[in-house]
Motif scaffolding. Structure first.
Motif, PDB file in Angstrom:
ATOM      1  N   GLU A  39      16.824  44.354  14.852  1.00 31.12           N
ATOM      2  CA  GLU A  39      17.360  43.055  14.456  1.00 31.12           C
ATOM      3  C   GLU A  39      16.279  41.984  14.512  1.00 31.12           C
ATOM      4  O   GLU A  39      16.160  41.148  13.610  1.00 31.12           O
ATOM      5  N   ALA A  40      15.478  42.024  15.590  1.00 29.27           N
ATOM      6  CA  ALA A  40      14.393  41.051  15.742  1.00 29.27           C
ATOM      7  C   ALA A  40      13.372  41.208  14.623  1.00 29.27           C
ATOM      8  O   ALA A  40      12.944  40.211  14.014  1.00 29.27           O
ATOM      9  N   LEU A  41      12.981  42.435  14.319  1.00 27.57           N
ATOM     10  CA  LEU A  41      12.002  42.685  13.262  1.00 27.57           C
ATOM     11  C   LEU A  41      12.545  42.251  11.898  1.00 27.57           C
ATOM     12  O   LEU A  41      11.807  41.702  11.074  1.00 27.57           O
ATOM     13  N   THR A  42      13.820  42.492  11.682  1.00 24.88           N
ATOM     14  CA  THR A  42      14.444  42.112  10.410  1.00 24.88           C
ATOM     15  C   THR A  42      14.453  40.601  10.244  1.00 24.88           C
ATOM     16  O   THR A  42      14.078  40.068   9.190  1.00 24.88           O
ATOM     17  N   LYS A  43      14.883  39.890  11.275  1.00 22.73           N
ATOM     18  CA  LYS A  43      14.932  38.430  11.228  1.00 22.73           C
ATOM     19  C   LYS A  43      13.533  37.859  10.968  1.00 22.73           C
ATOM     20  O   LYS A  43      13.350  36.964  10.136  1.00 22.73           O
ATOM     21  N   ILE A  44      12.563  38.390  11.700  1.00 23.64           N
ATOM     22  CA  ILE A  44      11.197  37.894  11.577  1.00 23.64           C
ATOM     23  C   ILE A  44      10.639  38.165  10.185  1.00 23.64           C
ATOM     24  O   ILE A  44       9.974  37.311   9.586  1.00 23.64           O
ATOM     25  N   SER A  45      10.897  39.349   9.676  1.00 18.10           N
ATOM     26  CA  SER A  45      10.387  39.711   8.350  1.00 18.10           C
ATOM     27  C   SER A  45      11.000  38.833   7.261  1.00 18.10           C
ATOM     28  O   SER A  45      10.425  38.665   6.179  1.00 18.10           O
ATOM     29  N   ASN A  62      13.215  33.125  13.087  1.00 14.12           N
ATOM     30  CA  ASN A  62      12.774  33.368  14.459  1.00 14.12           C
ATOM     31  C   ASN A  62      13.838  34.172  15.191  1.00 14.12           C
ATOM     32  O   ASN A  62      15.020  34.111  14.833  1.00 14.12           O
ATOM     33  N   TYR A  63      13.414  34.909  16.212  1.00 14.78           N
ATOM     34  CA  TYR A  63      14.383  35.679  16.992  1.00 14.78           C
ATOM     35  C   TYR A  63      13.981  35.675  18.467  1.00 14.78           C
ATOM     36  O   TYR A  63      12.839  36.002  18.811  1.00 14.78           O
ATOM     37  N   PHE A  64      14.934  35.313  19.318  1.00 12.06           N
ATOM     38  CA  PHE A  64      14.704  35.328  20.760  1.00 12.06           C
ATOM     39  C   PHE A  64      15.882  36.025  21.440  1.00 12.06           C
ATOM     40  O   PHE A  64      17.040  35.766  21.098  1.00 12.06           O
ATOM     41  N   VAL A  81       7.161  31.702  27.600  1.00  9.35           N
ATOM     42  CA  VAL A  81       7.762  31.710  26.262  1.00  9.35           C
ATOM     43  C   VAL A  81       7.277  30.501  25.474  1.00  9.35           C
ATOM     44  O   VAL A  81       6.889  30.617  24.301  1.00  9.35           O
ATOM     45  N   SER A  82       7.268  29.345  26.107  1.00  9.22           N
ATOM     46  CA  SER A  82       6.826  28.120  25.439  1.00  9.22           C
ATOM     47  C   SER A  82       5.364  28.223  25.008  1.00  9.22           C
ATOM     48  O   SER A  82       4.998  27.801  23.905  1.00  9.22           O
ATOM     49  N   GLU A  83       4.535  28.812  25.863  1.00 12.12           N
ATOM     50  CA  GLU A  83       3.121  28.984  25.532  1.00 12.12           C
ATOM     51  C   GLU A  83       2.953  29.944  24.359  1.00 12.12           C
ATOM     52  O   GLU A  83       2.100  29.727  23.479  1.00 12.12           O
ATOM     53  N   MET A  84       3.774  30.991  24.343  1.00 10.53           N
ATOM     54  CA  MET A  84       3.716  31.949  23.240  1.00 10.53           C
ATOM     55  C   MET A  84       4.178  31.297  21.938  1.00 10.53           C
ATOM     56  O   MET A  84       3.605  31.537  20.872  1.00 10.53           O
ATOM     57  N   VAL A  85       5.206  30.475  22.011  1.00  9.20           N
ATOM     58  CA  VAL A  85       5.692  29.769  20.821  1.00  9.20           C
ATOM     59  C   VAL A  85       4.604  28.848  20.289  1.00  9.20           C
ATOM     60  O   VAL A  85       4.345  28.785  19.083  1.00  9.20           O
ATOM     61  N   ASP A  86       3.944  28.134  21.189  1.00  8.29           N
ATOM     62  CA  ASP A  86       2.843  27.246  20.797  1.00  8.29           C
ATOM     63  C   ASP A  86       1.706  28.033  20.149  1.00  8.29           C
ATOM     64  O   ASP A  86       0.979  27.510  19.296  1.00  8.29           O
ATOM     65  N   ALA A  87       1.553  29.302  20.576  1.00  6.37           N
ATOM     66  CA  ALA A  87       0.486  30.153  20.038  1.00  6.37           C
ATOM     67  C   ALA A  87       0.852  30.715  18.669  1.00  6.37           C
ATOM     68  O   ALA A  87       0.001  31.312  18.001  1.00  6.37           O
ATOM     69  N   GLY A  88       2.109  30.544  18.265  1.00  6.00           N
ATOM     70  CA  GLY A  88       2.475  30.925  16.904  1.00  6.00           C
ATOM     71  C   GLY A  88       3.390  32.119  16.724  1.00  6.00           C
ATOM     72  O   GLY A  88       3.542  32.619  15.614  1.00  6.00           O
ATOM     73  N   ILE A  89       4.021  32.584  17.812  1.00  9.30           N
ATOM     74  CA  ILE A  89       4.896  33.753  17.667  1.00  9.30           C
ATOM     75  C   ILE A  89       6.163  33.393  16.886  1.00  9.30           C
ATOM     76  O   ILE A  89       6.540  32.229  16.797  1.00  9.30           O
ATOM     77  N   SER A  90       6.816  34.440  16.358  1.00  6.81           N
ATOM     78  CA  SER A  90       8.075  34.257  15.633  1.00  6.81           C
ATOM     79  C   SER A  90       9.266  34.791  16.409  1.00  6.81           C
ATOM     80  O   SER A  90      10.415  34.526  16.050  1.00  6.81           O
TER      81      SER A  90
END
Length: 209
Positions: A116-122, A126-128, A93-102
């Protein structure tokens, strides 16, 4: 939303893609503009079919989610990335966050959480998933509990890894052998290890060496 957000999906399993499409179809705020099981083609496909959000699997054989996210964010910095995985391993997860995910959700999530995740991101947030958040918090607490090694202690650990003797370490660092021995004892105490093998295992696992 006036215009539905454009979604592109990449996963090496077609069944997962089909499942995501079924959950998103009929939701007015989003529209699927493309999908593929081959991560190596994603950049090219996004050039032909622009998207606002990329839903990406994390563990793919041709190209990892981390690698793909870095490539996509470098070429399309405005795109949001929602990572999907069977596991919420904190390091990944940390590596993905560093790579720029939302966002990062597990594949056992249902339609409600996906939307919900798509809505928050749009909306620029961020959504986890809750499980992922708990893993990150647990990892953070463990890191907080980790002993703080000094720069000198890390330097000595790296010398020990090179199989240098106490005398060789003392000569290279211009300190006495007694001081080196004191450092070694402190290092073993801080890392809760009793042997050089145990110490090196500890150091490898934490990427100290």
């Amino acid at each position: 939303m006036n215009n539905p957000k454009r979604i592109f999906i990449v996963d090496d399993h077609q069944m997962v893609i089909d499942g995501i499409r079924l959950m998103i179809d009929g939701v007015d705020d989003f529209t699927i503009v493309g999908h593929t099981t081959q991560p190596l083609t994603v950049s090219h496909l996004l050039e032909e079919t622009p998207a606002d959000i990329l839903i990406s699997d994390v563990g793919m054989p041709e190209m990892s989610g981390v690698e793909l996210s870095r490539v996509v964010k470098s070429k399309f910095p405005a795109i949001k990335i929602l990572a999907l995985s069977m596991f919420g391993d904190s390091q990944v997860v940390s590596e993905m966050v560093d790579a720029g995910i939302s966002g990062y959700i597990l594949k056992n999530s249902g339609k409600k959480e996906l939307i919900e995740a798509l809505t928050k991101i749009s909306e620029g947030q961020n959504y986890f998933s809750q499980d992922v958040t708990l893993q990150l918090m647990r990892s953070f607490r463990q890191q907080q509990d980790e002993p703080k090694l000094t720069d000198r202690e890390v330097e000595i650990i790296r010398m020990i890894e090179k199989d240098m003797t106490t005398r060789e370490i003392a000569e290279q660092l211009f300190i006495s052998e007694r001081t080196v021995e004191t450092h070694r004892k402190n290092i073993l105490h801080k890392t809760n290890t009793q042997t050089v093998v145990g110490l090196l295992k500890y150091a490898y696992e934490r990427k100290i060496i």
